[in-house]
Design a protein around this motif. Structure first.
Motif: not given
Length: 57
Positions: A4-5, A9-14, A44-57
């Motif tokens: 949901a975040q 996060f993607l918009l701010a990074n972009l 790419i960085g935003s999607f990597v953080l999203l996927l990394k967060g799903k694995k650990h969370g």
């Protein structure tokens, strides 16, 4: 990161990378090389953080 975040996060990074890339291209007088590279980096960085967060969370 919660899914949901992710849109905010993607918009701010972009937006940050867009402004930095535009400023660098204007300052150096180049075609939008830095703009495109930094936007790709942000996506790419935003999607990597999203996927990394799903694995650990």
């Amino acid at each position: 990161m919660k899914p949901a975040q992710f849109p905010g996060f993607l918009l701010a990074n972009l937006l940050v990378c867009l402004l930095i890339g535009f400023g660098l291209d204007k300052w150096l007088g180049t075609i939008p090389v830095f703009l495109l590279v930094l936007l790709l980096y942000a996506m790419i960085g935003s999607f990597v953080l999203l996927l990394k967060g799903k694995k650990h969370g």
